[in-house]
Design an enzyme around this catalytic site. Structure first.
Site, PDB file in Angstrom:
ATOM      1  CE  LYS A 211      -2.836   2.720   3.199  1.00 44.48           C
ATOM      2  NZ  LYS A 211      -3.427   2.786   4.560  1.00 44.48           N
TER       3      LYS A 211
ATOM      4  CG  ASP B 233      -5.249   8.434   4.583  1.00 45.64           C
ATOM      5  OD1 ASP B 233      -6.158   8.982   3.920  1.00 45.64           O
ATOM      6  OD2 ASP B 233      -5.458   7.540   5.422  1.00 45.64           O
TER       7      ASP B 233
ATOM      8  CE  LYS C  80      -5.878   9.131   8.030  1.00 39.73           C
ATOM      9  NZ  LYS C  80      -6.314   7.977   8.822  1.00 39.73           N
TER      10      LYS C  80
ATOM     11  CG  ASP D 202      -1.628   5.489   5.206  1.00 37.77           C
ATOM     12  OD1 ASP D 202      -1.434   4.464   5.880  1.00 37.77           O
ATOM     13  OD2 ASP D 202      -2.735   5.805   4.762  1.00 37.77           O
TER      14      ASP D 202
ATOM     15  CG  ASP E  30      -9.329   7.598   7.272  1.00 33.90           C
ATOM     16  OD1 ASP E  30      -8.321   7.674   6.535  1.00 33.90           O
ATOM     17  OD2 ASP E  30      -9.267   7.588   8.511  1.00 33.90           O
TER      18      ASP E  30
ATOM     19  NE  ARG F 226     -10.161  -1.040   4.519  1.00 34.19           N
ATOM     20  CZ  ARG F 226     -10.589  -1.095   5.774  1.00 34.19           C
ATOM     21  NH1 ARG F 226     -11.741  -1.705   6.059  1.00 34.19           N
ATOM     22  NH2 ARG F 226      -9.909  -0.540   6.747  1.00 34.19           N
TER      23      ARG F 226
END
Length: 499
Positions: A265, A270, A277, A288, A347, A351
């Site tokens: 990933k 992010d 966030k 991230d 967020d 995935r």
């Protein structure tokens, strides 16, 4: 302060000033190299006064020892030397390096203790610990301390490790240098600021591995759209910085042998997107992309040491931003697999990147196994803290191999559950699935989501949110970005998959 250790190995060394580091275990009267570095046995009196017992990683510093051919003697305790494993030797090397970063230009290190001879592997592991401890990310610091080079030059320290196993140590150290190079590359990538390292810049860093013999392809937004990667592209659509998918191939095995595959990933920053966030700590989200960093570092290591394996590294690189074109909660996207995904939280983006990268890797390369690494969930931190990474797998053999590799490298893994009841938590009313099952079992439902894109291929998911950045500092790592995963996966390949 940035330090470069110029490490060599020798059976003997002529001492003339500088520092001598002597290892001592609890069962011996004298430390290694005492006859050469401390002919007057100053150590005995100093140890008695300081009540030095050679406990593991303890130290005794003797300045200007009488009758000695060196300016300073440092004795480092090992505990019971016969019980030391590879990681213990690395920690000793790191402890030695920490005492050499300032005010040392040259050093001789004696590691063969009376009754506990260190082999070539111990010497190489000790040296690897030194290299990893020496790492410092100070690229953007303009002010230097009084003892640093005002021109920014890297300090160099010449180090001779004294061992009777010179040939073995040199051979094994070549692999250690390759490992150190991969870990340092991963650390650098995680530590870089997000305004400097976007998806395009990250892809260029991976492209640089071609000089080691890695074949590198970079897919642009147009090519990914043609492949139907709607999940990955949905994450990227809120950023002005275009996404990239990087495919790295190392062909060190037999021509027709199935490759092993590693997927990372790479969310270079992010914000959380529309599901933004909290402001506190958001600066850490430059890390991230720790999974992509680890995969890139691993490919460096495999190529640099000439690993006899065919390996694939795939990294999905995006930035998750909340502009007027950003993905919304409630959107439904179609992944490369054809499965549809309802976005209930923007967020839960990592995935979405992984599912298309995994499907692409599996479909194109038909690998022996796939392992993905991702700083995926805060929930794994709640479960395991920052001392172990979460391991999820559909294959017991692969999971056991990974766990064993983690015990050797001390990049430890804890296997977490998967199951149909957890899988039901991500079913959607409007699409084939939703991208999060909510707060409870957050790490598990994230893994269940990814599992829907691996088919029957042996697969493992490593949630490294607590270990890739901000992890506990120790003798071999003082950096915010740890490079977690490089040594672990190199050990996995070395022990189980090289031809």
């Amino acid at each position: 302060m940035s330090v470069k250790f110029e490490i060599s190995f020798a059976k003997t060394v002529r001492l003339n000033g500088g520092l001598a580091i002597l290892l001592k275990d609890t069962d011996s009267e004298l430390p290694a190299g005492a006859a050469s570095a401390d002919p007057a046995n100053v150590f005995a009196k100093a140890a008695r006064i300081a009540r030095f017992t050679a406990k593991g990683l303890s130290s005794l510093d003797i300045v200007a020892p009488e009758g000695a051919p060196v300016d300073r003697i440092m004795v480092i305790g090992t505990g019971r030397a016969k019980e030391l494993n590879a990681h213990d030797w690395m920690k000793l090397g790191g402890a030695a390096a920490a005492r050499m970063i300032r005010n040392v230009d040259k050093a001789a290190i004696f590691i063969d203790m009376p009754g506990a001879e260190a082999g070539g592997s111990a010497a190489a592991d000790f040296a690897l610990g030194m290299l990893l401890r020496a790492y410092s990310f100070d690229t953007y610091k303009t002010k230097k301390s009084d003892d640093e080079d005002k021109n920014g030059a890297q300090k160099s320290v010449k180090v001779t490790i004294v061992t009777p196993n010179v040939a073995a140590a040199k051979k094994l150290f070549a692999a250690s240098e390759a490992i150190a190079g991969g870990v340092i590359l991963a650390r650098d990538l995680v530590n870089e600021p997000p305004n400097v390292l976007g998806p395009v810049e990250f892809a260029a860093k991976a492209k640089a591995l071609e000089k080691l013999g890695v074949e590198v392809e970079i897919l642009t937004e147009r090519e990914m759209r043609r492949l139907g990667m709607g999940a990955l592209l949905g994450v990227a659509q809120g950023s002005v910085r275009p996404p990239r998918l990087v495919i790295m191939q190392w062909k060190g095995g037999k021509p027709k042998e199935k490759p092993v595959a590693f997927i990372g990933k790479g969310v270079v920053f992010d914000t959380g997107g529309i599901s933004i966030k909290p402001a506190a700590g958001m600066e850490d989200m430059k890390g991230d992309m720790g999974g992509a960093a680890a995969v890139t570092g691993l490919m460096h290591t495999l190529a640099a040491r000439g690993a006899k394996v065919n390996a694939i590294g795939v990294i999905g690189l995006v930035e998750n931003m909340p502009d007027g074109n950003a993905q919304r909660p409630g959107d439904i996207v179609t992944s490369m697999s054809g499965q549809t995904i309802e976005i209930v939280n923007t967020d839960a983006e990592g995935r979405l990147v992984l599912c298309d990268a995994l499907w692409y890797t599996n479909d194109r390369f038909k690998p022996q196994f796939m392992i993905n690494l991702a700083t995926l969930t805060g929930a794994i931190l709640v479960a395991l803290g920052n001392l172990q990474a979460g391991l999820f797998s559909n294959d017991d053999q692969l999971a056991n191999q990974l766990t064993a590799a983690g015990l050797v490298t001390n990049e430890r893994l804890w296997r977490m559950p998967l199951g149909k009841d957890y899988d039901k938590m991500i079913d959607s009313k409007f699409a084939d699935m939703k991208n999060t099952g909510g707060r409870y079992a957050g790490s598990i439902t994230a893994a269940q989501f990814i599992k829907r894109f691996v088919q029957e291929t042996p697969w493992a998911h490593l949630d490294i949110a607590g270990t890739a950045m901000g992890s506990a500092q120790d003798e071999i790592n003082q950096s915010w970005g740890s490079g977690f995963g490089v040594r672990l996966l190199d050990e996995l390949v070395r022990e189980n998959y090289e031809s």
